[in-house]
Design an enzyme around this catalytic site. Structure first.
Site, mmCIF file in Angstrom:
data_model
loop_
_atom_site.group_PDB
_atom_site.id
_atom_site.type_symbol
_atom_site.label_atom_id
_atom_site.label_comp_id
_atom_site.label_asym_id
_atom_site.label_seq_id
_atom_site.Cartn_x
_atom_site.Cartn_y
_atom_site.Cartn_z
ATOM 1 N N GLY A 171 2.930 -4.321 9.112
ATOM 2 C CA GLY A 171 2.808 -2.880 9.375
ATOM 3 C C GLY A 171 1.632 -2.188 8.736
ATOM 4 C CG HIS A 189 -3.029 2.308 -1.713
ATOM 5 N ND1 HIS A 189 -3.047 2.251 -0.349
ATOM 6 C CD2 HIS A 189 -4.089 1.539 -2.118
ATOM 7 C CE1 HIS A 189 -4.056 1.484 0.077
ATOM 8 N NE2 HIS A 189 -4.692 1.029 -0.987
ATOM 9 C CD GLN A 220 -2.359 -1.253 2.789
ATOM 10 O OE1 GLN A 220 -3.348 -0.617 3.113
ATOM 11 N NE2 GLN A 220 -1.733 -2.044 3.628
ATOM 12 C CG ASN A 221 4.088 1.276 2.410
ATOM 13 O OD1 ASN A 221 2.999 1.487 2.944
ATOM 14 N ND2 ASN A 221 5.045 0.591 2.992
HETATM 15 N N1 APR Z 1 6.835 -2.395 12.729
HETATM 16 C C1 APR Z 1 5.625 -2.989 12.529
HETATM 17 N N2 APR Z 1 4.467 -2.291 12.507
HETATM 18 C C2 APR Z 1 4.517 -0.975 12.712
HETATM 19 C C3 APR Z 1 5.735 -0.289 12.943
HETATM 20 C C4 APR Z 1 6.933 -1.051 12.944
HETATM 21 N N3 APR Z 1 8.136 -0.526 13.151
HETATM 22 N N4 APR Z 1 5.457 1.032 13.103
HETATM 23 C C5 APR Z 1 4.126 1.166 12.987
HETATM 24 N N5 APR Z 1 3.547 -0.035 12.743
HETATM 25 C C6 APR Z 1 2.131 -0.326 12.485
HETATM 26 C C7 APR Z 1 1.135 0.420 13.329
HETATM 27 O O1 APR Z 1 0.895 -0.260 14.548
HETATM 28 C C8 APR Z 1 -0.102 0.435 12.423
HETATM 29 O O2 APR Z 1 -0.905 -0.711 12.619
HETATM 30 O O3 APR Z 1 1.872 0.099 11.161
HETATM 31 C C9 APR Z 1 0.494 0.360 11.013
HETATM 32 C C10 APR Z 1 0.333 1.634 10.189
HETATM 33 O O4 APR Z 1 -1.037 1.835 9.950
HETATM 34 P P1 APR Z 1 -1.573 3.061 9.090
HETATM 35 O O5 APR Z 1 -0.940 4.337 9.564
HETATM 36 O O6 APR Z 1 -3.050 3.003 9.104
HETATM 37 O O7 APR Z 1 -1.002 2.800 7.626
HETATM 38 P P2 APR Z 1 -1.526 1.765 6.526
HETATM 39 O O8 APR Z 1 -2.186 0.595 7.168
HETATM 40 O O9 APR Z 1 -0.416 1.508 5.603
HETATM 41 O O10 APR Z 1 -2.603 2.619 5.766
HETATM 42 C C11 APR Z 1 -3.188 2.026 4.631
HETATM 43 O O11 APR Z 1 -4.570 3.863 4.176
HETATM 44 O O12 APR Z 1 -4.846 6.053 4.237
HETATM 45 C C12 APR Z 1 -4.607 5.016 3.390
HETATM 46 O O13 APR Z 1 -3.564 5.088 1.318
HETATM 47 C C13 APR Z 1 -3.276 5.150 2.682
HETATM 48 O O14 APR Z 1 -1.823 3.362 2.014
HETATM 49 C C14 APR Z 1 -2.497 3.935 3.115
HETATM 50 C C15 APR Z 1 -3.593 3.022 3.613
#
Ligand code: APR
Length: 273
Positions: free
Chosen positions: A211, A127, A107-108
């Site tokens: 993550g 994404h 998703q990154n």
């Molecule tokens: N190791 C493992 N997990 C981690 C770490 C780490 N070092 N740091 C943070 N996390 C976890 C957090 O606990 C959280 O569950 O990463 C997750 C990040 O979640 P979000 O901020 O919601 O990001 P993501 O899930 O990638 O979002 C998905 O949503 O808004 C849209 O398009 C955007 O691609 C994004 C999508």
């Protein structure tokens, strides 16, 4: 390391099946990039005048294109200084081991998996990718690299007139848009590998989720497809999330709490035996 994990990995190795990694912003946190929903996450900060959930929409782009463009160019400038971490490197190693049996669905939009050694062919950026733009009028499907020297490191600033002229489609001269899937848009195959991701999920024997909080639809769908077929699922996250719930409910699942940069190298080592 966890007995359950070793059990899962050794049973998966006996079937020598297909492995899919599904990543979110947490994997890049150890490269210094903010997540979305974390304390200093992008969805909490937004820009000077707009709420973050408004910024990532076509509606806002139509209304204030250069404001939205600036927000992405600023993020891209921050991303550009980041380097892949041990988690990215471990995933690149898994691709080297599993080759055509490996797929990475991310998703990154930060491009760090590609910088860390994963191939564009086996990396589905569902994404988009912040380093590219495309014609707003869809005159072609071309992904156009954003010139490297368009660089803004102040959170609240404005795009120069000179740079605005460079954010145009080389074919029709229309304004371009960031190559990013916005909240008021839908997944598709052409730009975001939607159908291929679903197909990949339906052939996956082991899904490793890293993550992500599970706030978007396609990733959740991928998790459900794999677990409904009885595939193995491993979740790696600092916190409980929708995938850890899925992994705990699955007969062949395990949820690991910790940093992806610590856990992934150990998993890659187990999987390389
Ligand atoms: N190791 C493992 N997990 C981690 C770490 C780490 N070092 N740091 C943070 N996390 C976890 C957090 O606990 C959280 O569950 O990463 C997750 C990040 O979640 P979000 O901020 O919601 O990001 P993501 O899930 O990638 O979002 C998905 O949503 O808004 C849209 O398009 C955007 O691609 C994004 C999508």
């Amino acid at each position: 390391m966890d007995n359950r994990l070793e059990e899962i990995i050794s049973s998966f190795q006996k079937v020598s099946g297909k492995i899919t990694l599904l990543t979110g912003a947490g994997i890049s946190a150890e490269s210094g990039l903010p997540t979305f929903r974390g304390k200093d996450g992008y969805w909490k900060l937004g820009s000077k005048e707009y709420r973050p959930e408004e910024m990532a929409t076509m509606r806002m782009f139509r209304q204030a294109p250069y404001e939205v463009w600036y927000w992405y160019l600023y993020r891209r400038s921050i991303y550009g200084n980041a380097e892949p971490n041990q988690g990215h490197t471990a995933i690149a190693e898994l691709e080297r081991i599993y080759q055509n049996s490996f797929t990475l669905i991310t998703q990154n939009v930060d491009g760090l998996h590609l910088k860390g050694g994963n191939s564009p062919e086996r990396t589905f950026q569902i994404h988009g990718n912040i380093n590219f733009m495309r014609c707003l009028n869809n005159c072609s499907n071309k992904l156009i690299p954003i010139p490297k020297d368009i660089f803004y490191t102040d959170r609240d600033g404005q795009i120069s007139e000179e740079d605005k002229e460079r954010l145009v489609c080389p074919d029709c001269g229309s304004i371009t848009r960031p190559h990013i899937l916005w909240f008021d848009e839908s997944y598709n195959e052409q730009f975001y590998r939607f159908e291929t991701s679903i197909k990949t999920a339906s052939e996956t024997d082991l899904l490793i989720v890293v993550g992500t909080s599970g706030g978007t639809t396609l990733p959740i769908h991928i998790g459900s497809i794999v677990t409904n077929r009885g595939g193995y699922i491993i979740d790696i996250n600092l916190e409980e999330n929708r995938f850890s719930d899925m992994a705990k409910a699955a007969s062949k699942g395990c949820a690991l709490r910790g940093k992806s940069g610590d856990i992934l190298p150990k998993i890659a080592e187990l999987l390389s035996k």
